[in-house]
Scaffold this motif. Structure first.
Motif, PDB file in Angstrom:
ATOM      1  N   LEU A  36       0.763  -1.007   0.106  1.00  0.00           N
ATOM      2  CA  LEU A  36      -0.074  -0.013   0.149  1.00  0.00           C
ATOM      3  C   LEU A  36       0.839   1.225  -0.043  1.00  0.00           C
ATOM      4  N   LYS A  37       2.128   1.138   0.194  1.00  0.00           N
ATOM      5  CA  LYS A  37       3.130   2.454   0.241  1.00  0.00           C
ATOM      6  C   LYS A  37       2.575   3.617   1.059  1.00  0.00           C
ATOM      7  N   PRO A  38       2.312   3.507   2.368  1.00  0.00           N
ATOM      8  CA  PRO A  38       1.648   4.402   3.338  1.00  0.00           C
ATOM      9  C   PRO A  38       2.634   5.593   3.357  1.00  0.00           C
ATOM     10  N   GLU A  39       3.823   5.401   3.280  1.00  0.00           N
ATOM     11  CA  GLU A  39       4.782   6.637   3.136  1.00  0.00           C
ATOM     12  C   GLU A  39       4.442   7.491   2.040  1.00  0.00           C
ATOM     13  N   ILE A  40       3.643   7.183   0.914  1.00  0.00           N
ATOM     14  CA  ILE A  40       3.184   7.739  -0.095  1.00  0.00           C
ATOM     15  C   ILE A  40       1.609   8.028  -0.034  1.00  0.00           C
ATOM     16  N   THR A  41       0.798   7.100  -0.092  1.00  0.00           N
ATOM     17  CA  THR A  41      -0.588   7.167  -0.123  1.00  0.00           C
ATOM     18  C   THR A  41      -1.152   7.777   1.022  1.00  0.00           C
TER      19      THR A  41
END
Length: 333
Positions: A36-41
């Motif tokens: 999910l790439k939470p550091e971006i999303t």
């Protein structure tokens, strides 16, 4: 009330339980660096969406009025940056004689010194229907104020706040001017949209929490620190509520909602880099970080669970104030 109707009414609470359960079952999906790439999303896209949503839903006059509400801003910043850390320090003096790990207590002290987060306090204030504009100002200002005076790179803080808060807010206001009539006619569910974003944040936060090796403490220490954190949060929420609702406080019920969340929430995004700089080289850095790693999901969970209760209080209080301000009709004899 039927089951379906009850589910619709309590969908947010059920959503919290669901996303935490999913995060527990498979935390690798929502962790930093995961699919999910939470550091971006989350850090950029979701936070930007929150403030674009705010810019779209708030009237320009509300933002201007909130900016000029100096008394509210002073209350929040003094409580957050002066009262909170001082009270925690005094509380820890009493706890220092207990068998609780001293590095965990140091971690609690650092939590008290952290600024408010940029997103969660705003979302929760919006979910309740409080003074969202004031929450936006105080969340961003608190992060900027403490971040610029710490060892964390000033340029990094300023650019992230500018791109994820200021720019989306301005774009939202510009779009609002162009579709104002449509917005007033259709009344989009801005609150529900923000609540859905909050569920995403809760999910990724608990994915990080469940997969973090730093929280591998003995059960006694973990239970005690969780209990202390919830106790601190509830106590300070109650304090801010009592202070802001006393007679002649000058705050509306909507102001009180913003004060409760902005004054008691602490930033993980800014907090972890600060800890890594201040305690660089400390072998107990992981233990010092634990209270903040627990405080962050705890504040989101507790705030989300209390949304219906606080909203109910605010609505009833607003109705009561409205009735007291109505002119009395003279009785004819």
């Amino acid at each position: 009330m039927g089951l379906l109707e009850r589910t619709r009414k309590e969908w947010f609470i059920l959503g919290i339980v669901l996303v935490i359960a999913v995060a527990k079952l498979e935390p690798a999906i929502g962790v930093k660096g995961g699919p999910l790439k939470p550091e971006i999303t989350i850090t950029y896209i979701a936070v930007s969406a929150i403030f674009f949503n705010s810019g779209l839903s708030l009237k320009t006059e509300e933002l201007t009025s909130a900016l000029m509400h100096v008394k509210l801003h002073l209350f929040v910043q003094i409580f957050t940056l002066v009262f909170f850390p001082t009270a925690i320090w005094l509380f820890l003096q009493a706890l220092s004689v207990t068998p609780i790990n001293e590095w965990l207590l140091k971690g609690l002290q650092t939590v008290g010194c952290m600024p408010p987060p940029v997103s969660s306090a705003v979302i929760l204030t919006k979910a309740v229907g409080g003074n969202e504009a004031a929450a936006i100002f105080n969340s961003a200002f608190g992060s900027f104020l403490l971040g610029s005076s710490s060892s964390v790179p000033f340029t990094s803080i300023f650019s992230q706040l500018f791109m994820t808060v200021v720019v989306p807010l301005i774009i939202g206001q510009i779009v609002r001017r162009r579709i104002k009539d449509w917005l007033e006619r259709k009344k989009p569910p801005f609150g529900a949209i923000s609540s859905c974003v909050l569920l995403m944040i809760i999910y990724t936060t608990f994915c990080d929490t469940f997969s973090n090796p730093n929280i591998d403490l003995d059960k006694f220490s973990l239970i005690i620190i969780v209990f202390i954190i919830f106790f601190v949060q509830l106590s300070f929420m109650l304090l801010t509520f009592l202070f802001s609702t006393r007679n002649n406080s000058g705050f509306t019920p909507a102001d009180t909602v913003a004060i409760i969340f902005c004054s008691t929430h602490k930033s993980l995004t800014l907090g972890i880099p600060m800890l890594k700089i201040v305690f660089a080289g400390y072998e107990h850095l992981s233990l010092i970080s634990v209270p903040l790693l627990i405080y962050h999901p705890a504040q989101i969970l507790l705030g989300s669970v209390l949304v219906p209760t606080i909203k109910s209080w605010m609505v009833s209080r607003q109705k009561a104030l409205k009735l007291t301000r109505q002119p009395k009709v003279p009785v004819k004899v």
